[in-house]
Design an enzyme around this catalytic site. Sequence first.
Site, PDB file in Angstrom:
ATOM      1  N   CYS A 116      41.897  10.058  68.413  1.00 58.49           N
ATOM      2  CA  CYS A 116      41.899   9.959  67.047  1.00 58.49           C
ATOM      3  C   CYS A 116      40.612  10.841  66.660  1.00 58.49           C
ATOM      4  O   CYS A 116      39.990  11.349  67.688  1.00 58.49           O
ATOM      5  CB  CYS A 116      41.248   8.480  66.811  1.00 58.49           C
ATOM      6  SG  CYS A 116      39.976   7.954  67.563  1.00 58.49           S
ATOM      7  N   CYS A 117      40.450  11.360  65.346  1.00 63.17           N
ATOM      8  CA  CYS A 117      39.821  12.352  65.035  1.00 63.17           C
ATOM      9  C   CYS A 117      38.329  12.141  65.067  1.00 63.17           C
ATOM     10  O   CYS A 117      37.532  12.686  65.877  1.00 63.17           O
ATOM     11  CB  CYS A 117      40.120  12.875  63.561  1.00 63.17           C
ATOM     12  SG  CYS A 117      41.727  13.414  63.356  1.00 63.17           S
ATOM     13  N   GLY A 118      37.789  10.948  64.829  1.00 63.03           N
ATOM     14  CA  GLY A 118      36.233  10.593  64.860  1.00 63.03           C
ATOM     15  C   GLY A 118      35.689  11.402  64.099  1.00 63.03           C
ATOM     16  O   GLY A 118      35.869  11.930  62.978  1.00 63.03           O
TER      17      GLY A 118
END
Length: 263
Positions: free
Chosen positions: A106-108
């Site tokens: 996930c991008c975070g």
Amino acid sequence: MNRDMTYNQNILKYENNQFVETTDFYVTEFPLTIMINGEEFATIICSPKNFKELVLGFLASEGVIFSGKDLKQITIDDSKGFAHVELTHPIDPRTKQYTQRVLSSCCGKSRAFYFNNDVQTSKVSQSKVTINADQILSMMERLHSESKVFKQTGGLHNAAISDGSEFYEHRSDIGRHNALDKLYGYCIQNNVSIRDKVLIFSGRISSEILIKASKIGVGIILSKSAPTNLAIELANDLNITAVGFIRDGSFNVYSHAERIIQN
């Protein structure tokens, strides 16, 4: 042996005020655990393709290796989800902060130099490469045209490395960092010079992506999307040309515009 990048199944879709049965494709998510000299180092959530490139690029960007000469061998066991790495030297204790840390796809949240390892492995670009507007537009168009799995699923990040003319390599992954690490690993594995190359990226230029570009060593990064303020601050500091919003025949140059020349 690589697994399939996509799965498909029958689903129920709502459109035009009614439900219809149809088939949909979605991307494969795969956990790959990296073992170094017999010890667990990290688990990367990735797309199941180009595993060796991914491991090489990841280890190089984290400062575990500096070239292919640091490796005895890499053995991929995708049936169990392991990459067994043997180094020619013990792991530097300073890198063991990553041991058994799960690195999500996930991008975070973007960050600047929030981790000490970023300070140690990021590099000020020494690239002298220049490109023109036509090359920028054509490289982005090629990235879009070759992103076949993204067009099918909408679930991948796409990246490529190119010299703007003859050389071009494209990789896809559910993780945006993974796509760049695969390209880095390809260059290490094939002794490809990086300093005279350009990164082309499908997603937002966040500070994390800019840091990854600096670790790889390129001087130019192109994106069809927007940058963040931290990314531009880092681009200016690290001598990297950041170009965004490449679409419909136009683009914005955010830093070190001297590398972009008139046609």
